[in-house]
Design an enzyme around this catalytic site. Structure first.
Site, PDB file in Angstrom:
ATOM      1  N   GLN A  34       2.804   9.964   1.432  1.00 35.29           N
ATOM      2  CA  GLN A  34       4.102   9.296   1.484  1.00 35.29           C
ATOM      3  C   GLN A  34       5.006   9.674   0.321  1.00 35.29           C
ATOM      4  O   GLN A  34       6.199   9.373   0.349  1.00 35.29           O
ATOM      5  CB  GLN A  34       3.925   7.779   1.544  1.00 35.29           C
ATOM      6  CG  GLN A  34       3.308   7.290   2.842  1.00 35.29           C
ATOM      7  CD  GLN A  34       3.214   5.791   2.888  1.00 35.29           C
ATOM      8  OE1 GLN A  34       2.247   5.211   2.400  1.00 35.29           O
ATOM      9  NE2 GLN A  34       4.226   5.152   3.447  1.00 35.29           N
ATOM     10  N   GLY A  74       0.837  -1.188   0.000  1.00 35.98           N
ATOM     11  CA  GLY A  74       0.000   0.000   0.000  1.00 35.98           C
ATOM     12  C   GLY A  74       0.871   1.237   0.000  1.00 35.98           C
ATOM     13  O   GLY A  74       2.034   1.195   0.426  1.00 35.98           O
ATOM     14  N   HIS A 118      -2.759   6.975   7.213  1.00 36.64           N
ATOM     15  CA  HIS A 118      -1.803   7.929   6.626  1.00 36.64           C
ATOM     16  C   HIS A 118      -2.508   9.206   6.180  1.00 36.64           C
ATOM     17  O   HIS A 118      -1.970  10.313   6.316  1.00 36.64           O
ATOM     18  CB  HIS A 118      -1.105   7.309   5.411  1.00 36.64           C
ATOM     19  CG  HIS A 118       0.156   6.565   5.724  1.00 36.64           C
ATOM     20  ND1 HIS A 118       1.225   7.148   6.357  1.00 36.64           N
ATOM     21  CD2 HIS A 118       0.514   5.276   5.477  1.00 36.64           C
ATOM     22  CE1 HIS A 118       2.199   6.254   6.493  1.00 36.64           C
ATOM     23  NE2 HIS A 118       1.793   5.122   5.970  1.00 36.64           N
ATOM     24  N   CYS A 136       6.229  -0.024   7.750  1.00 35.21           N
ATOM     25  CA  CYS A 136       5.780   1.103   6.935  1.00 35.21           C
ATOM     26  C   CYS A 136       6.938   1.578   6.063  1.00 35.21           C
ATOM     27  O   CYS A 136       8.081   1.690   6.540  1.00 35.21           O
ATOM     28  CB  CYS A 136       5.305   2.243   7.839  1.00 35.21           C
ATOM     29  SG  CYS A 136       4.768   3.726   6.942  1.00 35.21           S
ATOM     30  N   LEU A 137       6.632   1.882   4.809  1.00 31.24           N
ATOM     31  CA  LEU A 137       7.665   2.366   3.904  1.00 31.24           C
ATOM     32  C   LEU A 137       8.238   3.704   4.335  1.00 31.24           C
ATOM     33  O   LEU A 137       9.359   4.045   3.958  1.00 31.24           O
ATOM     34  CB  LEU A 137       7.095   2.484   2.480  1.00 31.24           C
ATOM     35  CG  LEU A 137       6.611   1.168   1.854  1.00 31.24           C
ATOM     36  CD1 LEU A 137       6.021   1.439   0.478  1.00 31.24           C
ATOM     37  CD2 LEU A 137       7.742   0.147   1.768  1.00 31.24           C
ATOM     38  N   HIS A 168      -4.240   0.916   7.696  1.00 32.33           N
ATOM     39  CA  HIS A 168      -2.903   1.532   7.682  1.00 32.33           C
ATOM     40  C   HIS A 168      -2.860   2.696   6.686  1.00 32.33           C
ATOM     41  O   HIS A 168      -2.388   3.791   7.020  1.00 32.33           O
ATOM     42  CB  HIS A 168      -1.871   0.461   7.320  1.00 32.33           C
ATOM     43  CG  HIS A 168      -0.461   0.936   7.285  1.00 32.33           C
ATOM     44  ND1 HIS A 168       0.508   0.487   8.160  1.00 32.33           N
ATOM     45  CD2 HIS A 168       0.173   1.819   6.467  1.00 32.33           C
ATOM     46  CE1 HIS A 168       1.656   1.071   7.879  1.00 32.33           C
ATOM     47  NE2 HIS A 168       1.486   1.880   6.853  1.00 32.33           N
ATOM     48  N   GLU A 169      -3.354   2.450   5.463  1.00 32.08           N
ATOM     49  CA  GLU A 169      -3.263   3.489   4.435  1.00 32.08           C
ATOM     50  C   GLU A 169      -4.217   4.641   4.709  1.00 32.08           C
ATOM     51  O   GLU A 169      -3.865   5.809   4.495  1.00 32.08           O
ATOM     52  CB  GLU A 169      -3.516   2.885   3.045  1.00 32.08           C
ATOM     53  CG  GLU A 169      -2.523   1.819   2.629  1.00 32.08           C
ATOM     54  CD  GLU A 169      -1.068   2.240   2.767  1.00 32.08           C
ATOM     55  OE1 GLU A 169      -0.765   3.435   2.569  1.00 32.08           O
ATOM     56  OE2 GLU A 169      -0.227   1.380   3.076  1.00 32.08           O
TER      57      GLU A 169
END
Length: 214
Positions: A73, A68, A172, A126-127, A168-169
């Protein structure tokens, strides 16, 4: 929600990001864009530019690799995210985590609400927080509403790992990182994860690191 920006400045920002081919740079924790929330998407990007931006998110997500990626991000404060999970995991992981394949999806203006009271806790990364993972207890089932990339209404229930991904997304887009919801005693480097915490569930990590699971 983020303070609305001049639509022209958003267009310029996205055009600048798309000026070079390949994956976009991923913003790391500490950048304010990850904490200020996002502006509801309401046509600030025309359909052609939106399609190009979504494709760049897809390419960046695959290259990272991740399952995702949210617009903040890559530095864009719009309420847009993409998800996709081929779920290449052993059967024991699939069963324990409810991790099943998810096709590529575009989430526009998403929000979620829990379905029932069950919660599930697993390690999550997480990226935008590279090199670390921690256990996060999340709703086991959620109802996601919003739109897809073509503006069609989305109203769908997600369970298991797909529910974790959409939470999660969407978080963000509200200026939240997974660490805000994590059991910090579980925080582990990727190296520690590979050496110690490869089991399908975090039960052993909870015993050894001293935290409780729901």
């Amino acid at each position: 929600m983020a303070t609305p920006r001049d639509p022209a400045s958003l267009v310029d920002l996205v055009e600048e990001l798309l000026a070079t081919d390949g994956p976009l740079p991923i913003v790391a924790a500490g950048d304010p864009v990850l904490r200020k929330g996002t502006e509801r998407f309401d046509g600030q990007l025309d359909p052609a530019l939106l399609a190009r931006f979504v494709e760049a998110l897809r390419v960046t997500m695959h290259a990272a690799p991740g399952v995702g990626l949210a617009a903040p991000q890559v530095g864009v404060p719009l309420r847009i995210a993409v998800i996709e999970d081929p779920a290449p995991v052993p059967d024991e992981v699939r069963v324990a985590r409810g991790r099943v394949p998810q096709p590529f999806r575009v989430l526009v203006n998403p929000s979620y609400e829990p379905v029932g009271g069950e919660r599930a806790a697993f390690f999550e990364g997480c990226l935008s927080v590279p090199g670390w993972q921690a256990v996060v207890a999340r709703h086991a089932e959620v109802r996601l509403t919003g739109e897809d990339g073509q503006g069609r209404a989305v109203d769908e229930v997600f369970t298991g790992w797909p529910a974790r991904i959409v939470q999660h997304e969407t978080d963000h887009l509200d200026g939240l990182l997974y660490l805000d919801r994590a059991e910090l005693r579980s925080l582990s480097s990727n190296e520690a994860m590979a050496q110690r915490w490869t089991a399908p569930t975090p039960a052993e990590a909870a015993r050894e690191l001293g935290f409780e699971l729901p």
